[in-house]
Design a protein around this motif. Structure first.
Motif, PDB file in Angstrom:
ATOM      1  N   LEU A   7      15.681 -39.932  15.928  1.00 46.99           N
ATOM      2  CA  LEU A   7      16.320 -41.207  15.584  1.00 46.99           C
ATOM      3  C   LEU A   7      15.794 -41.631  14.217  1.00 46.99           C
ATOM      4  N   GLN A   8      16.685 -41.620  13.230  1.00 55.72           N
ATOM      5  CA  GLN A   8      16.248 -41.914  11.862  1.00 55.72           C
ATOM      6  C   GLN A   8      16.131 -43.420  11.629  1.00 55.72           C
ATOM      7  N   GLN A   9      17.085 -44.155  12.153  1.00 55.54           N
ATOM      8  CA  GLN A   9      17.050 -45.613  12.019  1.00 55.54           C
ATOM      9  C   GLN A   9      18.003 -46.212  13.042  1.00 55.54           C
ATOM     10  N   PHE A  10      17.611 -47.358  13.588  1.00 62.88           N
ATOM     11  CA  PHE A  10      18.440 -48.036  14.589  1.00 62.88           C
ATOM     12  C   PHE A  10      18.544 -49.490  14.132  1.00 62.88           C
ATOM     13  N   ALA A  11      19.654 -49.825  13.526  1.00 65.42           N
ATOM     14  CA  ALA A  11      19.778 -51.162  12.937  1.00 65.42           C
ATOM     15  C   ALA A  11      21.247 -51.548  12.846  1.00 65.42           C
ATOM     16  N   ASP A  12      21.477 -52.805  12.433  1.00 63.81           N
ATOM     17  CA  ASP A  12      22.862 -53.254  12.283  1.00 63.81           C
ATOM     18  C   ASP A  12      23.458 -52.599  11.024  1.00 63.81           C
ATOM     19  N   PRO A  13      24.791 -52.549  10.930  1.00 57.08           N
ATOM     20  CA  PRO A  13      25.429 -51.834   9.823  1.00 57.08           C
ATOM     21  C   PRO A  13      24.980 -52.327   8.446  1.00 57.08           C
ATOM     22  N   LYS A  14      24.778 -53.636   8.304  1.00 58.71           N
ATOM     23  CA  LYS A  14      24.391 -54.196   6.996  1.00 58.71           C
ATOM     24  C   LYS A  14      23.008 -53.666   6.597  1.00 58.71           C
ATOM     25  N   THR A  15      22.075 -53.679   7.538  1.00 59.51           N
ATOM     26  CA  THR A  15      20.714 -53.196   7.242  1.00 59.51           C
ATOM     27  C   THR A  15      20.752 -51.721   6.864  1.00 59.51           C
ATOM     28  N   LEU A  16      21.564 -50.941   7.591  1.00 60.96           N
ATOM     29  CA  LEU A  16      21.631 -49.509   7.286  1.00 60.96           C
ATOM     30  C   LEU A  16      22.116 -49.278   5.858  1.00 60.96           C
ATOM     31  N   ARG A  17      23.057 -50.114   5.437  1.00 52.19           N
ATOM     32  CA  ARG A  17      23.599 -49.948   4.082  1.00 52.19           C
ATOM     33  C   ARG A  17      22.613 -50.436   3.033  1.00 52.19           C
ATOM     34  N   GLU A  18      22.009 -51.590   3.317  1.00 51.96           N
ATOM     35  CA  GLU A  18      21.188 -52.225   2.286  1.00 51.96           C
ATOM     36  C   GLU A  18      19.715 -51.823   2.332  1.00 51.96           C
ATOM     37  N   ARG A  19      19.238 -51.466   3.497  1.00 54.22           N
ATOM     38  CA  ARG A  19      17.823 -51.122   3.622  1.00 54.22           C
ATOM     39  C   ARG A  19      17.641 -49.849   4.448  1.00 54.22           C
ATOM     40  N   PRO A  20      18.183 -48.724   3.988  1.00 60.54           N
ATOM     41  CA  PRO A  20      18.033 -47.472   4.739  1.00 60.54           C
ATOM     42  C   PRO A  20      16.559 -47.083   4.860  1.00 60.54           C
ATOM     43  N   ALA A  21      16.173 -46.620   6.033  1.00 58.60           N
ATOM     44  CA  ALA A  21      14.758 -46.342   6.277  1.00 58.60           C
ATOM     45  C   ALA A  21      14.273 -45.120   5.526  1.00 58.60           C
ATOM     46  N   ASN A  22      15.164 -44.220   5.233  1.00 56.55           N
ATOM     47  CA  ASN A  22      14.747 -43.003   4.532  1.00 56.55           C
ATOM     48  C   ASN A  22      15.925 -42.404   3.768  1.00 56.55           C
ATOM     49  N   LEU A  23      15.622 -41.330   3.096  1.00 58.70           N
ATOM     50  CA  LEU A  23      16.611 -40.693   2.230  1.00 58.70           C
ATOM     51  C   LEU A  23      17.812 -40.187   3.034  1.00 58.70           C
ATOM     52  N   PHE A  24      17.541 -39.694   4.272  1.00 54.82           N
ATOM     53  CA  PHE A  24      18.664 -39.180   5.072  1.00 54.82           C
ATOM     54  C   PHE A  24      19.657 -40.299   5.362  1.00 54.82           C
ATOM     55  N   VAL A  25      19.152 -41.418   5.855  1.00 53.81           N
ATOM     56  CA  VAL A  25      20.046 -42.538   6.193  1.00 53.81           C
ATOM     57  C   VAL A  25      20.766 -43.012   4.938  1.00 53.81           C
ATOM     58  N   ALA A  26      20.026 -43.072   3.830  1.00 51.57           N
ATOM     59  CA  ALA A  26      20.615 -43.551   2.580  1.00 51.57           C
ATOM     60  C   ALA A  26      21.802 -42.684   2.152  1.00 51.57           C
ATOM     61  N   THR A  27      21.654 -41.376   2.327  1.00 57.22           N
ATOM     62  CA  THR A  27      22.714 -40.481   1.857  1.00 57.22           C
ATOM     63  C   THR A  27      23.760 -40.214   2.924  1.00 57.22           C
ATOM     64  N   PHE A  28      23.438 -40.531   4.193  1.00 58.05           N
ATOM     65  CA  PHE A  28      24.411 -40.277   5.265  1.00 58.05           C
ATOM     66  C   PHE A  28      25.330 -41.477   5.484  1.00 58.05           C
ATOM     67  N   VAL A  29      24.747 -42.659   5.388  1.00 60.53           N
ATOM     68  CA  VAL A  29      25.529 -43.866   5.644  1.00 60.53           C
ATOM     69  C   VAL A  29      26.108 -44.377   4.325  1.00 60.53           C
ATOM     70  N   GLY A  30      27.383 -44.662   4.343  1.00 61.95           N
ATOM     71  CA  GLY A  30      28.043 -45.156   3.128  1.00 61.95           C
ATOM     72  C   GLY A  30      29.062 -44.154   2.634  1.00 61.95           C
ATOM     73  N   GLU A  31      30.158 -44.664   2.148  1.00 63.28           N
ATOM     74  CA  GLU A  31      31.226 -43.792   1.671  1.00 63.28           C
ATOM     75  C   GLU A  31      31.721 -44.325   0.330  1.00 63.28           C
ATOM     76  N   PRO A  32      31.579 -43.645  -0.784  1.00 61.77           N
ATOM     77  CA  PRO A  32      30.845 -42.380  -0.951  1.00 61.77           C
ATOM     78  C   PRO A  32      29.342 -42.596  -0.723  1.00 61.77           C
ATOM     79  N   PRO A  33      28.598 -41.507  -0.488  1.00 61.45           N
ATOM     80  CA  PRO A  33      27.163 -41.673  -0.202  1.00 61.45           C
ATOM     81  C   PRO A  33      26.371 -42.139  -1.422  1.00 61.45           C
ATOM     82  N   MET A  34      25.155 -42.570  -1.158  1.00 58.53           N
ATOM     83  CA  MET A  34      24.285 -43.067  -2.243  1.00 58.53           C
ATOM     84  C   MET A  34      23.987 -41.944  -3.240  1.00 58.53           C
TER      85      MET A  34
END
Lengths: 376, 285
Positions: free
Chosen positions: A219-246
């Motif tokens: 489990l990389q991160q468990f949070a609301d959609p806004k937090t995942l977009r704005e405060r990704p816990a790590n590089l994987f979440v940052a590049t996985f969540v968001g379209e286009p990716p970070m």
């Protein structure tokens, strides 16, 4: 979070098959889902999300750890006794029964009054738009219709937890958008605690209160959609969540009067002390190297200290996607204005300190997001 | 769509007629033989025209075989009954044991599972004569020689592997999630097996049962060695028609007609299941 409905504690799943190395599908998973909460398990194929769902349903044994639902430990119980219901990715309708009987099956088994069964079936059929095919058999309807029937069957039952495995994977985009809204309304109105598996970020964002991002069984991160977009816990979440990716780049860090990030063989992003607060500078600490990231929507085009050559420019009807060559890597910028640049043109851009994400170059863990340290 | 010319249709018709004659002529000839006397059967040249007689059937049913050298007692009707009893009981037991075993092999991965399944299949590899000597010795010690129970037991070597391996394939073709959906709706494992898995694999089970029945019915060598005349099936009982005064072709033909009738009737009745069952696994994606 409201009262805890589902608690997953330290759950591991290891598949052992004769003659093959064991597969560690889920690693030390800890998750708590509140009553009435809608949770999405998001991840790429093989990340462990379906294994997690099947362990909760009881189709897979838990190798270690515990699962508690509505105050009862359920990980050793038969699926029938767990108080969960599930919609399957492969539909799994009973072939000899009509769609109507499929939806009504569990209700009849629970000996509900016929009138209540009929009303529930009609309500669910209306919800997923399958009223005209209620009296047809699964073999005579399309995959999308079977999927909706499977979803209706799962939602018709009363359960402590609703598990939905890719519930709209086979549907056309327009229908999916309509059903998402109706499904969300139903789940919220009735306070149905639910977990659904998806690899569609739009679906996860639209339906879920919180999203659990999984990769490699962790489990990389468990949070609301806004937090995942704005405060990704790590590089994987940052590049996985968001379209286009970070957009992410490896950079050399220099902290002095200004804090600068020199992308390898590329531009330097430099910020004054006023721009980057002290606690962010503290979080960066003595790092010489870091990975920096910026969301495509946060790249400001047209002015700024940096320049890059345009690789491609696409107008998608409501936004421009501009791909630029930055140090041999693509940097994507999104603008809601139509950009006139052609491939080969030089375009100026800037990245604001408030939009900069900094990650540890070794572990990938977030150091800071914009103007605040990641741990803050 | 393809269009065929008149010549092609005619050639196809001729080819089909030849195939039908090739396969059905022996059966038709045996059927005709069963209504003829030995003399009419053996005349040269043979003729399809004769005065029909029910003497052969009468001899079989009465158990009195009249030859030129006298009258012999034959137990054909008892043999026929033995065949029905042995085949039915063997297939019933093999279904009771084999269907749950097939489900277990299809659904659960357990230690030595594949080895056990293969061992059961390997019973079909060994020539029956290879196992008959040790079997007959054991049967004598266990008191199973010349008993229905012993024969039914040994017929499991024929029926059980067949049912197990055919039905296993059918269970594997059913999506486990159909069963999961049923289980999560509040039903036990056993209820899922009996109310979802078995009905869905029904055509396959019917096909496997029918094939096993035909294989048991046609078995010759086990009953020849392990049972005496009053427990033997028709396949062995037919030897009684080879008498000291010659071979009684008319009675043999009548015996064949009578002994084929139950399996033929069963096959025709279950034809739909058989074709569906045997082809289902092949066409599923």
């Amino acid at each position: 979070m409201s009262q805890v409905a589902l608690s997953i504690q330290g759950v591991d799943k290891i598949y052992r098959r004769r003659g093959r190395p064991p597969v560690h599908a889920v690693r030390t998973l800890d998750m708590q889902v509140g009553s009435g909460e809608i949770v999405a398990l998001l991840g790429s194929s093989g990340c462990g999300k379906t294994s997690t769902l099947r362990m909760i349903a009881g189709f897979e044994d838990v190798t270690s750890g515990s699962i508690t639902l509505a105050g009862r430990r359920i990980d050793r119980l038969e699926p029938a006794s767990r108080g969960v219901t599930m919609a399957f990715e492969g539909y799994s309708l009973y072939p000899p029964l009509t769609v109507r009987d499929n939806i009504a099956f569990a209700l009849k088994s629970a000996r509900l009054p016929a009138r209540e069964v009929d009303k529930t079936v009609e309500d669910m059929a209306r919800l997923v738009d399958i009223e005209p095919i209620l009296d047809r058999y699964p073999s005579s309807i399309s995959g999308g219709q079977q999927q909706r029937a499977s979803l209706a069957r799962a939602l018709a039952r009363r359960a402590d937890l609703y598990l939905l495995d890719e519930p709209m994977g086979q549907l056309e985009p327009q229908l999916r958008a309509i059903l998402r809204g109706r499904l969300k309304n139903l789940l919220v109105e009735r306070g149905m605690t639910s977990i659904f598996v998806t690899h569609d970020q739009t679906e996860a964002n639209a339906l879920a209160d919180r999203i659990a991002v999984m990769e490699g069984g962790i489990l990389q991160q468990f949070a609301d959609p806004k937090t995942l977009r704005e405060r990704p816990a790590n590089l994987f979440v940052a590049t996985f969540v968001g379209e286009p990716p970070m957009n992410v780049f490896a950079a050399t860090v220099a902290v002095g009067d200004r804090v600068s990030f020199a992308v390898d063989d590329g531009p330097v992003f430099s910020f004054s002390s006023n721009e980057l607060p002290l606690d962010v500078r503290d979080a960066i600490g003595g790092r010489k190297r870091a990975t920096i990231g910026v969301r495509p929507h946060a790249v400001r085009l047209g002015a700024g200290p940096n320049e890059a050559r345009v690789v491609s420019n696409q107008w998608l009807g409501d936004q421009s996607h501009l791909a630029m060559d930055v140090a041999g890597k693509l940097m994507v910028a999104v603008s809601h204005a139509r950009i006139a640049a052609r491939s080969g043109d030089l375009v100026a851009f800037r990245v604001g300190a408030a939009d900069l994400h900094i990650f540890d170059s070794d572990t990938g863990a977030a150091v800071s997001h914009g103007l605040a340290p990641a741990c803050g | 769509m393809e269009h065929t010319s008149g010549l092609e249709r005619a050639l196809r018709g001729v080819a089909l007629a030849l195939i039908v004659v090739f396969f059905l002529f022996p059966i038709l000839w045996i059927f005709l033989m069963s209504f003829q006397t030995n003399e009419e059967i053996l005349r040269i040249p043979p003729s399809p025209f004769f005065t029909p007689t029910l003497g052969n059937y009468a001899a079989l049913i009465s158990g009195k075989l009249t030859t030129v050298s006298g009258t012999l007692d034959i137990a054909f009707m008892r043999n026929l009954w033995n065949s029905v009893l042995l085949s039915t009981a063997s297939v019933a037991i093999a279904l009771v044991l084999g269907v749950p075993a097939a489900y277990a092999f299809a659904r659960f991965k357990f230690r030595l599972g594949e080895d056990i399944a293969f061992t059961l299949l390997s019973f079909r590899f060994a020539p029956p004569l290879l196992v008959l000597l040790p079997l007959s010795l054991y049967f004598q010690q266990l008191g199973l020689t010349d008993t229905y129970a012993g024969l039914i037991w040994v017929y499991q070597l024929i029926a059980l592997p067949l049912i197990l391996w055919i039905v296993r394939g059918y269970f594997e073709d059913i999506s486990p999630d159909i069963e999961h959906a049923y289980r999560v709706a509040g039903h036990s494992w056993w209820s899922t097996f009996t109310r979802i898995a078995v009905p869905l694999a029904g055509p396959g089970i019917a096909a496997a049962g029918l094939l096993a029945f035909i294989f048991c019915w046609n078995n010759f060598v086990f009953a020849l060695i392990l049972a005496s005349a009053d427990k033997q099936p028709v396949t062995v009982g037919a030897l009684a028609f080879v008498t000291a005064s010659g071979i009684q072709y008319g009675q043999i033909a009548a015996a064949i007609v009578l002994s084929v009738t139950p399996t033929l009737a069963l096959a025709l009745y279950a034809q739909r299941y058989l074709v569906e069952g045997l082809s289902l696994g092949a066409v599923k994606g």
